[in-house]
Design a protein around this motif. Structure first.
Motif, PDB file in Angstrom:
ATOM      1  N   MET A 184       0.705  -1.226   0.069  1.00 27.86           N
ATOM      2  CA  MET A 184      -0.114   0.033  -0.008  1.00 27.86           C
ATOM      3  C   MET A 184       0.924   1.336   0.087  1.00 27.86           C
ATOM      4  O   MET A 184       0.324   2.224   0.022  1.00 27.86           O
ATOM      5  N   GLY A 185       2.250   1.137   0.202  1.00 28.72           N
ATOM      6  CA  GLY A 185       3.197   2.249   0.028  1.00 28.72           C
ATOM      7  C   GLY A 185       2.991   3.106   1.112  1.00 28.72           C
ATOM      8  O   GLY A 185       3.316   4.499   1.110  1.00 28.72           O
ATOM      9  N   THR A 186       2.122   2.848   2.320  1.00 33.13           N
ATOM     10  CA  THR A 186       2.278   3.588   3.252  1.00 33.13           C
ATOM     11  C   THR A 186       3.102   3.323   4.279  1.00 33.13           C
ATOM     12  O   THR A 186       3.520   4.613   5.327  1.00 33.13           O
ATOM     13  N   GLY A 187       3.951   2.439   4.227  1.00 31.83           N
ATOM     14  CA  GLY A 187       4.843   2.164   5.408  1.00 31.83           C
ATOM     15  C   GLY A 187       6.284   3.046   4.920  1.00 31.83           C
ATOM     16  O   GLY A 187       6.183   3.997   4.186  1.00 31.83           O
ATOM     17  N   GLY A 188       7.305   2.414   5.476  1.00 34.34           N
ATOM     18  CA  GLY A 188       8.676   2.894   4.934  1.00 34.34           C
ATOM     19  C   GLY A 188       9.377   3.819   5.977  1.00 34.34           C
ATOM     20  O   GLY A 188      10.720   3.741   6.093  1.00 34.34           O
ATOM     21  N   GLY A 189       8.454   4.548   6.761  1.00 36.35           N
ATOM     22  CA  GLY A 189       9.103   5.133   7.866  1.00 36.35           C
ATOM     23  C   GLY A 189      10.350   5.979   7.630  1.00 36.35           C
ATOM     24  O   GLY A 189      10.336   6.775   6.776  1.00 36.35           O
ATOM     25  N   ARG A 190      11.193   5.809   8.272  1.00 30.56           N
ATOM     26  CA  ARG A 190      12.534   6.652   8.229  1.00 30.56           C
ATOM     27  C   ARG A 190      13.587   6.102   7.340  1.00 30.56           C
ATOM     28  O   ARG A 190      14.852   6.563   7.239  1.00 30.56           O
ATOM     29  N   ARG A 191      13.217   5.283   6.455  1.00 28.06           N
ATOM     30  CA  ARG A 191      14.374   4.637   5.363  1.00 28.06           C
ATOM     31  C   ARG A 191      14.680   5.887   4.773  1.00 28.06           C
ATOM     32  O   ARG A 191      14.412   6.772   4.466  1.00 28.06           O
ATOM     33  N   VAL A 192      16.235   5.671   4.735  1.00 26.45           N
ATOM     34  CA  VAL A 192      17.104   6.924   3.837  1.00 26.45           C
ATOM     35  C   VAL A 192      16.982   6.363   2.517  1.00 26.45           C
ATOM     36  O   VAL A 192      16.889   5.369   1.871  1.00 26.45           O
ATOM     37  N   GLY A 193      17.008   7.654   1.557  1.00 25.91           N
ATOM     38  CA  GLY A 193      16.993   7.338   0.202  1.00 25.91           C
ATOM     39  C   GLY A 193      15.847   7.610  -0.482  1.00 25.91           C
ATOM     40  O   GLY A 193      14.825   8.098  -0.024  1.00 25.91           O
ATOM     41  N   ARG A 194      15.706   7.285  -1.724  1.00 18.64           N
ATOM     42  CA  ARG A 194      14.530   7.555  -2.709  1.00 18.64           C
ATOM     43  C   ARG A 194      13.461   6.656  -2.026  1.00 18.64           C
ATOM     44  O   ARG A 194      13.693   5.373  -1.693  1.00 18.64           O
ATOM     45  N   PRO A 195      12.284   6.950  -2.327  1.00 12.33           N
ATOM     46  CA  PRO A 195      11.304   5.999  -1.850  1.00 12.33           C
ATOM     47  C   PRO A 195      11.185   5.164  -2.710  1.00 12.33           C
ATOM     48  O   PRO A 195      11.403   5.375  -3.987  1.00 12.33           O
ATOM     49  N   ARG A 196      10.869   3.815  -2.383  1.00 10.21           N
ATOM     50  CA  ARG A 196      10.842   2.806  -3.176  1.00 10.21           C
ATOM     51  C   ARG A 196       9.556   2.687  -3.983  1.00 10.21           C
ATOM     52  O   ARG A 196       8.448   3.138  -3.402  1.00 10.21           O
ATOM     53  N   VAL A 197       9.638   2.435  -5.319  1.00 12.96           N
ATOM     54  CA  VAL A 197       8.250   2.290  -6.050  1.00 12.96           C
ATOM     55  C   VAL A 197       7.891   1.048  -6.175  1.00 12.96           C
ATOM     56  O   VAL A 197       8.524   0.108  -6.633  1.00 12.96           O
ATOM     57  N   ALA A 198       6.564   0.745  -5.998  1.00 14.30           N
ATOM     58  CA  ALA A 198       5.979  -0.489  -6.100  1.00 14.30           C
ATOM     59  C   ALA A 198       6.184  -0.892  -7.635  1.00 14.30           C
ATOM     60  O   ALA A 198       6.156  -0.152  -8.589  1.00 14.30           O
ATOM     61  N   GLN A 199       6.557  -2.009  -7.977  1.00 13.08           N
ATOM     62  CA  GLN A 199       6.687  -2.754  -9.420  1.00 13.08           C
ATOM     63  C   GLN A 199       5.385  -3.232  -9.708  1.00 13.08           C
ATOM     64  O   GLN A 199       5.105  -4.068  -8.951  1.00 13.08           O
ATOM     65  N   ARG A 200       4.920  -2.585 -10.587  1.00 11.19           N
ATOM     66  CA  ARG A 200       3.732  -3.287 -11.080  1.00 11.19           C
ATOM     67  C   ARG A 200       3.855  -4.185 -12.668  1.00 11.19           C
ATOM     68  O   ARG A 200       4.851  -3.540 -13.312  1.00 11.19           O
ATOM     69  N   PRO A 201       3.101  -5.281 -12.865  1.00  8.66           N
ATOM     70  CA  PRO A 201       3.300  -5.869 -14.214  1.00  8.66           C
ATOM     71  C   PRO A 201       2.932  -5.004 -15.142  1.00  8.66           C
ATOM     72  O   PRO A 201       2.299  -4.199 -14.964  1.00  8.66           O
ATOM     73  N   ASP A 202       3.626  -5.111 -16.188  1.00  8.13           N
ATOM     74  CA  ASP A 202       3.470  -4.393 -17.321  1.00  8.13           C
ATOM     75  C   ASP A 202       1.942  -4.494 -17.901  1.00  8.13           C
ATOM     76  O   ASP A 202       1.762  -5.679 -18.439  1.00  8.13           O
ATOM     77  N   SER A 203       1.293  -3.193 -17.692  1.00  9.56           N
ATOM     78  CA  SER A 203      -0.325  -3.463 -17.894  1.00  9.56           C
ATOM     79  C   SER A 203      -0.627  -2.962 -19.393  1.00  9.56           C
ATOM     80  O   SER A 203      -1.823  -3.359 -19.871  1.00  9.56           O
ATOM     81  N   GLY A 204       0.480  -2.679 -20.125  1.00  7.50           N
ATOM     82  CA  GLY A 204       0.113  -2.170 -21.496  1.00  7.50           C
ATOM     83  C   GLY A 204      -0.581  -0.694 -21.575  1.00  7.50           C
ATOM     84  O   GLY A 204      -1.070  -0.175 -22.429  1.00  7.50           O
ATOM     85  N   LEU A 205      -0.963  -0.184 -20.383  1.00  6.88           N
ATOM     86  CA  LEU A 205      -1.606   1.078 -20.121  1.00  6.88           C
ATOM     87  C   LEU A 205      -0.541   2.105 -20.390  1.00  6.88           C
ATOM     88  O   LEU A 205       0.756   2.054 -19.956  1.00  6.88           O
ATOM     89  N   SER A 206      -0.834   3.374 -20.730  1.00  9.36           N
ATOM     90  CA  SER A 206       0.142   4.456 -20.892  1.00  9.36           C
ATOM     91  C   SER A 206       0.182   4.950 -19.408  1.00  9.36           C
ATOM     92  O   SER A 206      -0.814   4.582 -18.788  1.00  9.36           O
ATOM     93  N   PRO A 207       1.215   5.705 -19.050  1.00 11.43           N
ATOM     94  CA  PRO A 207       1.323   6.300 -17.742  1.00 11.43           C
ATOM     95  C   PRO A 207       0.122   7.232 -17.366  1.00 11.43           C
ATOM     96  O   PRO A 207      -0.118   7.024 -16.231  1.00 11.43           O
ATOM     97  N   ARG A 208      -0.325   7.905 -18.101  1.00 11.76           N
ATOM     98  CA  ARG A 208      -1.464   8.468 -17.790  1.00 11.76           C
ATOM     99  C   ARG A 208      -2.795   7.785 -17.460  1.00 11.76           C
ATOM    100  O   ARG A 208      -3.347   7.915 -16.429  1.00 11.76           O
ATOM    101  N   ASP A 209      -3.040   6.562 -18.155  1.00 16.40           N
ATOM    102  CA  ASP A 209      -4.075   5.771 -17.949  1.00 16.40           C
ATOM    103  C   ASP A 209      -3.671   4.814 -16.607  1.00 16.40           C
ATOM    104  O   ASP A 209      -4.652   4.801 -15.898  1.00 16.40           O
ATOM    105  N   GLU A 210      -2.500   4.530 -16.307  1.00 15.10           N
ATOM    106  CA  GLU A 210      -2.010   3.905 -14.912  1.00 15.10           C
ATOM    107  C   GLU A 210      -2.384   5.117 -13.754  1.00 15.10           C
ATOM    108  O   GLU A 210      -2.969   4.436 -12.742  1.00 15.10           O
ATOM    109  N   LEU A 211      -2.006   6.202 -13.948  1.00 14.91           N
ATOM    110  CA  LEU A 211      -2.340   7.408 -12.802  1.00 14.91           C
ATOM    111  C   LEU A 211      -3.911   7.418 -12.688  1.00 14.91           C
ATOM    112  O   LEU A 211      -4.428   7.575 -11.745  1.00 14.91           O
ATOM    113  N   LEU A 212      -4.630   7.386 -13.768  1.00  9.58           N
ATOM    114  CA  LEU A 212      -6.137   7.501 -13.764  1.00  9.58           C
ATOM    115  C   LEU A 212      -6.758   6.264 -13.029  1.00  9.58           C
ATOM    116  O   LEU A 212      -7.718   6.292 -12.187  1.00  9.58           O
TER     117      LEU A 212
END
Lengths: 208, 208
Positions: free
Chosen positions: A1-29
């Protein structure tokens, strides 16, 4: 859910999603649709939307201006296809108006209830009353006017005074949008059965 | 609106409200109704509610446990009076069931649309799906069951199979709750006219 992580240093880790074939804009929608309807619009940050869509917040702004734009586009997606279909039905003057009205009701219910998220629930957000969402309100008003024109073209509707026609249009339109609430209370029922029953009920209200 | 104040030192100034004759708890409910429906539930702080009600945040907790309790009570206030009336109507077996159903529809619409704030809009908040609001859902389910019983007591309803009766109950109940959306789009129309027209439409859906 991306809400954890607490005080980890560095860039936020980004969830890897399987390639959906959607455009980035559609992924965001898609991510916004899920989060706005489950966590709420005000409670959802742009960062949460970006993470859910598998990208960093900074990248998100290459594709959309922000949360309001996502909400506006989601709202419009609930009415634009029905409006396009309503225009086709209005032009098809050879078919009986009552049948065309029934068909519009049925497809509109399928659209409102058929998606994975209950986007109709977003209609009642206080934010949606602001000028920023004038585009959605304009399309929704056009769709309602198509209902009115089809109703007026039926024999029962043609006999009504304007104020009575307006009232009856509101009741039919209210029933269609009200199914948002009902569908939510029993999401297991097949949408197709429910859509046809709602269209039948709409014609009974219309007096057709 | 109590949002300014900036870096002023000392206690937050509290808006003076004219003596309304309301209890502090009712003042808080009224303030919460206004803020939840205009600014949104998630966007409203307990402090904003307290200020709008003319009291300090610390005093507020003598009267209510917090925002959730205010929301739960506001939601229940939209269904409890209709349920009490529905029970009276169910007990009044001498009157025709169709007339009793019409009367329940009419008064329910008046209740939903008649108040100063559109509390029905709060039904669709994602927060309302949580266990905390089970009380509201229980009362709403009881009210819907009263609709079902009245519908089943009509001649048309008595002839229906259970699944068909459930579906028709949902359509009637959906129409009544859907008027929340319609009323919002034209809040100038007198509620009494609208309530009677909705009750007429409900009976047409019911087949009475």
């Amino acid at each position: 859910m991306g809400t954890g992580g607490g005080r980890r240093v560095g860039r936020p880790r980004v969830a890897q999603r399987p390639d959906s074939g959607l455009s980035p804009r559609d992924e965001l929608l898609l991510a916004a649709a899920e989060l706005f309807t489950t966590r709420g619009y005000a409670a959802t940050t742009t960062r949460a939307v970006a993470e859910r869509a598998g990208m960093r917040q900074a990248s998100m702004y290459h594709h959309v201006a922000g949360k309001e734009e996502l909400l506006a586009e989601l709202l419009e997606s609930t009415v634009t296809p029905s409006l396009a279909y309503a225009r086709e039905l209005l032009a098809d003057e050879a078919a009986p108006a009552g049948e065309r009205l029934w068909e519009l009701c049925r497809t509109d219910v399928e659209l409102l209830c058929g998606g994975p998220h209950n986007l109709g629930a977003l209609y009642l957000l206080p934010e949606v009353r602001t000028e920023r969402f004038a585009g959605f309100h304009a399309v929704r008003a056009e769709l309602k006017d198509a209902y009115r024109q089809l109703l007026a073209a039926t024999r029962a509707g043609g006999a009504l005074a304007k104020s009575e026609l307006d009232l009856r249009t509101d009741l039919v339109f209210g029933l269609i949008e009200g199914v948002i609430l009902v569908h939510r209370s029993d999401p297991e029922r097949p949408v197709s059965v429910f859509a046809e029953a709602t269209a039948d009920a709409a014609l009974r209200i219309a007096g057709v």
